[in-house]
Motif scaffolding. Structure first.
Motif, mmCIF file in Angstrom:
data_model
loop_
_atom_site.group_PDB
_atom_site.id
_atom_site.type_symbol
_atom_site.label_atom_id
_atom_site.label_comp_id
_atom_site.label_asym_id
_atom_site.label_seq_id
_atom_site.Cartn_x
_atom_site.Cartn_y
_atom_site.Cartn_z
ATOM 1 N N ILE A 43 0.850 -1.238 0.053
ATOM 2 C CA ILE A 43 0.006 -0.153 0.110
ATOM 3 C C ILE A 43 0.737 1.319 0.065
ATOM 4 N N ALA A 44 1.984 1.269 0.750
ATOM 5 C CA ALA A 44 2.675 2.651 0.892
ATOM 6 C C ALA A 44 3.438 2.661 -0.299
ATOM 7 N N MET A 45 3.686 1.707 -1.055
ATOM 8 C CA MET A 45 4.592 1.836 -2.341
ATOM 9 C C MET A 45 3.547 2.333 -3.342
ATOM 10 N N LYS A 46 2.364 1.733 -3.349
ATOM 11 C CA LYS A 46 1.236 2.430 -4.437
ATOM 12 C C LYS A 46 1.202 3.808 -4.160
ATOM 13 N N ILE A 47 1.243 4.254 -3.028
ATOM 14 C CA ILE A 47 0.825 5.596 -2.470
ATOM 15 C C ILE A 47 1.911 6.409 -2.946
ATOM 16 N N TYR A 48 3.267 6.048 -2.958
ATOM 17 C CA TYR A 48 4.355 6.609 -3.209
ATOM 18 C C TYR A 48 4.542 6.850 -4.772
ATOM 19 N N GLY A 49 4.173 5.950 -5.353
ATOM 20 C CA GLY A 49 3.875 5.847 -6.965
ATOM 21 C C GLY A 49 2.871 6.567 -7.468
ATOM 22 N N SER A 50 1.715 7.097 -6.693
ATOM 23 C CA SER A 50 0.406 7.535 -7.257
ATOM 24 C C SER A 50 0.798 8.932 -7.503
ATOM 25 N N GLY A 51 1.904 9.684 -6.968
ATOM 26 C CA GLY A 51 2.016 11.021 -7.291
ATOM 27 C C GLY A 51 1.173 12.049 -6.567
ATOM 28 N N TYR A 52 0.193 11.329 -5.568
ATOM 29 C CA TYR A 52 -0.590 12.159 -4.665
ATOM 30 C C TYR A 52 0.343 12.885 -3.745
ATOM 31 N N ASP A 53 -0.056 14.027 -3.430
ATOM 32 C CA ASP A 53 0.609 14.837 -2.304
ATOM 33 C C ASP A 53 0.063 14.485 -0.727
ATOM 34 N N VAL A 54 0.600 13.605 -0.593
ATOM 35 C CA VAL A 54 -0.125 13.089 1.082
ATOM 36 C C VAL A 54 1.326 12.704 1.826
ATOM 37 N N LEU A 55 1.005 12.741 3.018
ATOM 38 C CA LEU A 55 1.870 12.175 4.104
ATOM 39 C C LEU A 55 1.599 10.604 4.263
ATOM 40 N N VAL A 56 2.480 9.764 4.284
ATOM 41 C CA VAL A 56 2.218 8.375 4.587
ATOM 42 C C VAL A 56 3.185 7.908 5.789
ATOM 43 N N LYS A 57 2.434 7.043 6.449
ATOM 44 C CA LYS A 57 3.316 6.415 7.593
ATOM 45 C C LYS A 57 2.960 4.938 7.624
ATOM 46 N N GLU A 58 3.888 3.881 7.447
ATOM 47 C CA GLU A 58 3.603 2.624 7.220
ATOM 48 C C GLU A 58 3.616 1.978 8.868
ATOM 49 N N THR A 59 2.682 1.178 8.920
ATOM 50 C CA THR A 59 2.511 0.854 10.384
ATOM 51 C C THR A 59 2.575 -0.820 10.440
ATOM 52 N N CYS A 60 2.397 -1.454 11.558
ATOM 53 C CA CYS A 60 2.310 -2.781 11.683
ATOM 54 C C CYS A 60 1.078 -3.419 11.051
ATOM 55 N N PHE A 61 -0.089 -2.639 11.211
ATOM 56 C CA PHE A 61 -1.395 -3.089 10.717
ATOM 57 C C PHE A 61 -1.932 -2.390 9.383
ATOM 58 N N GLY A 62 -1.173 -1.500 9.065
ATOM 59 C CA GLY A 62 -1.458 -0.922 7.641
ATOM 60 C C GLY A 62 -0.778 0.349 7.537
ATOM 61 N N VAL A 63 -1.424 1.465 6.943
ATOM 62 C CA VAL A 63 -0.631 2.736 6.852
ATOM 63 C C VAL A 63 -1.603 3.646 7.257
ATOM 64 N N ILE A 64 -1.071 4.974 7.765
ATOM 65 C CA ILE A 64 -1.830 6.281 8.080
ATOM 66 C C ILE A 64 -1.326 7.016 6.898
ATOM 67 N N ILE A 65 -2.573 7.985 6.361
ATOM 68 C CA ILE A 65 -2.390 8.700 5.321
ATOM 69 C C ILE A 65 -2.880 9.815 5.663
ATOM 70 N N ASN A 66 -2.281 10.905 5.389
ATOM 71 C CA ASN A 66 -2.595 12.518 5.932
ATOM 72 C C ASN A 66 -2.339 13.199 4.760
ATOM 73 N N GLY A 67 -3.579 14.031 4.559
ATOM 74 C CA GLY A 67 -3.667 15.013 3.356
ATOM 75 C C GLY A 67 -4.840 15.865 3.049
#
Length: 137
Positions: free
Chosen positions: A20-44
């Motif tokens: 999921i984190a790699m998909k977000i990084y590759g998406s080009g969206y301007d968001v903050l991503v934090k990978e966690t043990c259970f998933g990711v946190i997205i802020n934007g």
């Protein structure tokens, strides 16, 4: 308006938080991503995060879950690094919720399957006929 969302994967999903984190990084969206043990946190921005979440859910609709979070990643009111360590407030609730996700995922996946066709109920073989078959052999 900035929003923060959790993207949580069921333990039975084939999608990993790093995917999921790699998909977000590759998406080009301007968001903050934090990978966690259970998933990711997205802020934007709300529109951007909602569009991104929709794309992510499409990867595994029955195995990826979205939850709102009231604070952005690193917020001093929640960040355990600034609070002296230990689990952050709310972690144990998410941990208990993630234990239920495999059952919810299976139920959601079953919802997409067609109803089974009910056929005539097969009756057990009568004892007398079973004895006849045994005697013939």
């Amino acid at each position: 308006m900035l929003v923060t969302k959790y993207v949580i994967m069921s333990s039975e999903s084939n999608i990993l938080p790093s995917d999921i984190a790699m998909k977000i990084y590759g998406s080009g969206y301007d968001v903050l991503v934090k990978e966690t043990c259970f998933g990711v946190i997205i802020n934007g921005e709300k529109e951007v995060v909602e569009a991104l979440v929709k794309e992510i859910r499409a990867l595994d609709p029955a195995g990826i879950f979205i939850k709102d979070r009231g604070f952005p990643p690193g917020d001093p009111r929640r960040c355990r690094g600034r609070r002296g360590g230990g689990a952050r407030p709310g972690f144990y609730m998410i941990e208990s919720e993630t234990k239920l996700l495999p059952m919810i995922s299976r139920a959601l996946a079953q919802e997409d399957k067609p109803e089974p066709i009910v056929t005539e109920k097969v009756r057990p073989l009568p004892l007398k006929r079973l004895e006849e078959i045994v005697n013939e052999v």
